[in-house]
Design a protein around this motif. Structure first.
Motif, PDB file in Angstrom:
ATOM      1  N   ILE A 131      -0.443  -3.906  -0.549  1.00 20.28           N
ATOM      2  CA  ILE A 131      -1.075  -2.858  -1.261  1.00 20.28           C
ATOM      3  C   ILE A 131      -1.387  -1.571  -0.557  1.00 20.28           C
ATOM      4  N   ASN A 132      -1.409  -1.605   0.573  1.00 23.45           N
ATOM      5  CA  ASN A 132      -1.512  -0.498   1.284  1.00 23.45           C
ATOM      6  C   ASN A 132      -0.872  -0.768   3.024  1.00 23.45           C
ATOM      7  N   MET A 133      -0.201   0.007   3.530  1.00 28.73           N
ATOM      8  CA  MET A 133       0.626  -0.069   4.840  1.00 28.73           C
ATOM      9  C   MET A 133       0.381   1.064   5.678  1.00 28.73           C
ATOM     10  N   THR A 134       0.373   0.635   6.987  1.00 25.23           N
ATOM     11  CA  THR A 134       0.400   1.931   8.128  1.00 25.23           C
ATOM     12  C   THR A 134       1.055   1.623   9.194  1.00 25.23           C
ATOM     13  N   SER A 135       1.957   2.483   9.501  1.00 26.84           N
ATOM     14  CA  SER A 135       2.797   2.209  10.627  1.00 26.84           C
ATOM     15  C   SER A 135       2.684   3.306  11.851  1.00 26.84           C
ATOM     16  N   LEU A 136       3.127   2.979  12.896  1.00 27.49           N
ATOM     17  CA  LEU A 136       2.828   3.652  14.132  1.00 27.49           C
ATOM     18  C   LEU A 136       3.998   3.694  15.237  1.00 27.49           C
ATOM     19  N   GLY A 137       4.527   4.422  15.337  1.00 26.58           N
ATOM     20  CA  GLY A 137       5.665   4.689  16.346  1.00 26.58           C
ATOM     21  C   GLY A 137       7.076   4.641  15.549  1.00 26.58           C
ATOM     22  N   HIS A 138       8.171   4.428  16.187  1.00 27.50           N
ATOM     23  CA  HIS A 138       9.402   4.307  15.602  1.00 27.50           C
ATOM     24  C   HIS A 138       9.890   2.897  15.670  1.00 27.50           C
ATOM     25  N   GLY A 139      10.372   2.515  14.480  1.00 23.85           N
ATOM     26  CA  GLY A 139      10.720   1.061  14.070  1.00 23.85           C
ATOM     27  C   GLY A 139      11.416   1.048  12.767  1.00 23.85           C
ATOM     28  N   LYS A 140      11.052  -0.334  12.298  1.00 22.48           N
ATOM     29  CA  LYS A 140      11.673  -0.646  10.884  1.00 22.48           C
ATOM     30  C   LYS A 140      11.323   0.368   9.727  1.00 22.48           C
ATOM     31  N   THR A 141      10.139   0.838   9.748  1.00 21.04           N
ATOM     32  CA  THR A 141       9.715   1.773   8.887  1.00 21.04           C
ATOM     33  C   THR A 141      10.695   2.970   8.582  1.00 21.04           C
ATOM     34  N   GLU A 142      11.444   3.259   9.663  1.00 18.34           N
ATOM     35  CA  GLU A 142      12.551   4.482   9.531  1.00 18.34           C
ATOM     36  C   GLU A 142      13.755   4.094   8.819  1.00 18.34           C
ATOM     37  N   LEU A 143      13.857   2.599   8.424  1.00 18.61           N
ATOM     38  CA  LEU A 143      15.098   2.190   7.759  1.00 18.61           C
ATOM     39  C   LEU A 143      14.852   2.395   6.295  1.00 18.61           C
ATOM     40  N   ASP A 144      15.738   2.891   5.570  1.00 24.07           N
ATOM     41  CA  ASP A 144      15.897   2.985   4.195  1.00 24.07           C
ATOM     42  C   ASP A 144      15.862   1.575   3.427  1.00 24.07           C
ATOM     43  N   ASP A 145      16.743   0.687   4.295  1.00 17.46           N
ATOM     44  CA  ASP A 145      17.043  -0.549   3.524  1.00 17.46           C
ATOM     45  C   ASP A 145      16.015  -1.571   4.034  1.00 17.46           C
ATOM     46  N   TRP A 146      14.858  -1.361   4.708  1.00 14.34           N
ATOM     47  CA  TRP A 146      14.017  -2.498   4.870  1.00 14.34           C
ATOM     48  C   TRP A 146      13.251  -2.969   3.781  1.00 14.34           C
ATOM     49  N   ASP A 147      13.326  -4.171   3.545  1.00 16.74           N
ATOM     50  CA  ASP A 147      12.734  -4.839   2.399  1.00 16.74           C
ATOM     51  C   ASP A 147      11.705  -5.561   3.019  1.00 16.74           C
ATOM     52  N   TYR A 148      10.304  -4.916   3.301  1.00 16.65           N
ATOM     53  CA  TYR A 148       9.155  -5.480   4.094  1.00 16.65           C
ATOM     54  C   TYR A 148       8.539  -6.642   3.396  1.00 16.65           C
ATOM     55  N   GLU A 149       8.612  -6.512   1.914  1.00 13.36           N
ATOM     56  CA  GLU A 149       8.096  -7.524   1.333  1.00 13.36           C
ATOM     57  C   GLU A 149       8.671  -8.868   1.334  1.00 13.36           C
ATOM     58  N   LEU A 150      10.096  -8.833   1.308  1.00  5.13           N
ATOM     59  CA  LEU A 150      10.945  -9.976   1.700  1.00  5.13           C
ATOM     60  C   LEU A 150      10.826 -10.502   3.103  1.00  5.13           C
ATOM     61  N   GLU A 151      10.622  -9.666   3.880  1.00  9.30           N
ATOM     62  CA  GLU A 151      10.739  -9.987   5.383  1.00  9.30           C
ATOM     63  C   GLU A 151       9.160 -10.550   5.632  1.00  9.30           C
ATOM     64  N   LEU A 152       8.126 -10.255   5.340  1.00 13.75           N
ATOM     65  CA  LEU A 152       7.053 -10.653   5.403  1.00 13.75           C
ATOM     66  C   LEU A 152       6.882 -12.167   4.674  1.00 13.75           C
ATOM     67  N   LYS A 153       7.560 -12.340   3.486  1.00 12.74           N
ATOM     68  CA  LYS A 153       7.284 -13.623   2.827  1.00 12.74           C
ATOM     69  C   LYS A 153       8.141 -14.636   3.666  1.00 12.74           C
ATOM     70  N   ASP A 154       9.233 -14.244   3.945  1.00 14.86           N
ATOM     71  CA  ASP A 154      10.100 -15.138   4.648  1.00 14.86           C
ATOM     72  C   ASP A 154       9.443 -15.448   6.056  1.00 14.86           C
ATOM     73  N   ASN A 155       8.949 -14.594   6.806  1.00 15.61           N
ATOM     74  CA  ASN A 155       8.286 -14.741   8.163  1.00 15.61           C
ATOM     75  C   ASN A 155       7.036 -15.711   8.044  1.00 15.61           C
ATOM     76  N   PHE A 156       6.119 -15.474   6.821  1.00 12.55           N
ATOM     77  CA  PHE A 156       4.964 -16.200   6.678  1.00 12.55           C
ATOM     78  C   PHE A 156       5.574 -17.600   6.231  1.00 12.55           C
ATOM     79  N   ASN A 157       6.433 -17.900   5.510  1.00  8.60           N
ATOM     80  CA  ASN A 157       6.939 -19.270   4.825  1.00  8.60           C
ATOM     81  C   ASN A 157       7.290 -19.944   6.175  1.00  8.60           C
ATOM     82  N   TYR A 158       8.063 -19.643   6.967  1.00 10.28           N
ATOM     83  CA  TYR A 158       8.743 -20.041   8.501  1.00 10.28           C
ATOM     84  C   TYR A 158       7.603 -20.389   9.242  1.00 10.28           C
ATOM     85  N   MET A 159       6.698 -19.374   9.606  1.00 12.86           N
ATOM     86  CA  MET A 159       5.617 -19.504  10.338  1.00 12.86           C
ATOM     87  C   MET A 159       4.613 -20.768   9.982  1.00 12.86           C
ATOM     88  N   LEU A 160       4.261 -20.786   8.622  1.00 10.04           N
ATOM     89  CA  LEU A 160       3.539 -21.578   8.080  1.00 10.04           C
ATOM     90  C   LEU A 160       3.799 -22.870   8.234  1.00 10.04           C
TER      91      LEU A 160
END
Length: 175
Positions: A131-160
């Motif tokens: 619902i809200n996002m803040t980014s600092l520095g240069h990284g993935k947020t500069e990529l047009d095709d970055w699907d952060y919702e999917l990446e967060l979900k996948d990372n979370f499921n794997y880590m959990l």
């Protein structure tokens, strides 16, 4: 008449947009308060373990309050030519659901161990949606095709899954 109608529609549209923003800000504030409460809660117990891979070791940390996992993080380093990248993923959970997450990359110069820079993205999550996002520095947020919702979900499921497996084995050794 048209002018009055246009003004009325504008007020309604902007009023609705502002109320949505106030609602999001209220949820963000509640998540921040929850995070502070978990950090200060003496009943929260922290655990650590490492997972050794072929080319890296990942340090996992997780916190439990009673039987509930409330925090999960992992960190690993990747060596490059003249610098090292340190990657960190972190999730805060409430009632088993993600409510807050961070991704972080720090670039460190190998010759003098000085941090050369980095990137950090902070996510506030409600009902499995960012619902809200803040980014600092240069990284993935500069990529047009970055699907952060999917990446967060996948990372979370794997880590959990990894943390739950370790915790199950830890508890079995205690019994």
């Amino acid at each position: 008449m048209r002018l009055k109608l246009s003004i009325l529609i504008s007020i309604l549209v902007f009023g609705f947009a502002f109320s949505q923003s106030k609602e999001v800000l209220a949820v963000v504030e509640n998540i921040n308060k929850y995070s502070e409460a978990i950090d200060k809660d003496p009943k929260v117990i922290e655990y650590r373990f490492e997972v050794k891979g072929k080319d890296k070791t990942i340090l996992y940390q997780y916190s439990k309050k009673g039987n509930e996992i409330v925090k999960i993080s992992r960190e690993w380093k990747e060596d490059r030519d003249n610098y090292t990248n340190t990657f960190t993923d972190y999730f805060l959970l409430k009632d088993g659901q993600r409510v807050y997450a961070t991704q972080n990359i720090v670039y460190t110069n190998k010759s003098d161990a000085e941090d050369m820079g980095g990137w950090k993205c902070i996510f506030w999550i409600n009902k499995s949606k960012v619902i809200n996002m803040t980014s600092l520095g240069h990284g993935k947020t500069e990529l047009d095709d970055w699907d952060y919702e999917l990446e967060l979900k996948d990372n979370f499921n794997y880590m959990l899954k990894t943390v739950k497996e370790f915790d199950k084995n830890r508890l079995a050794k205690i019994k």
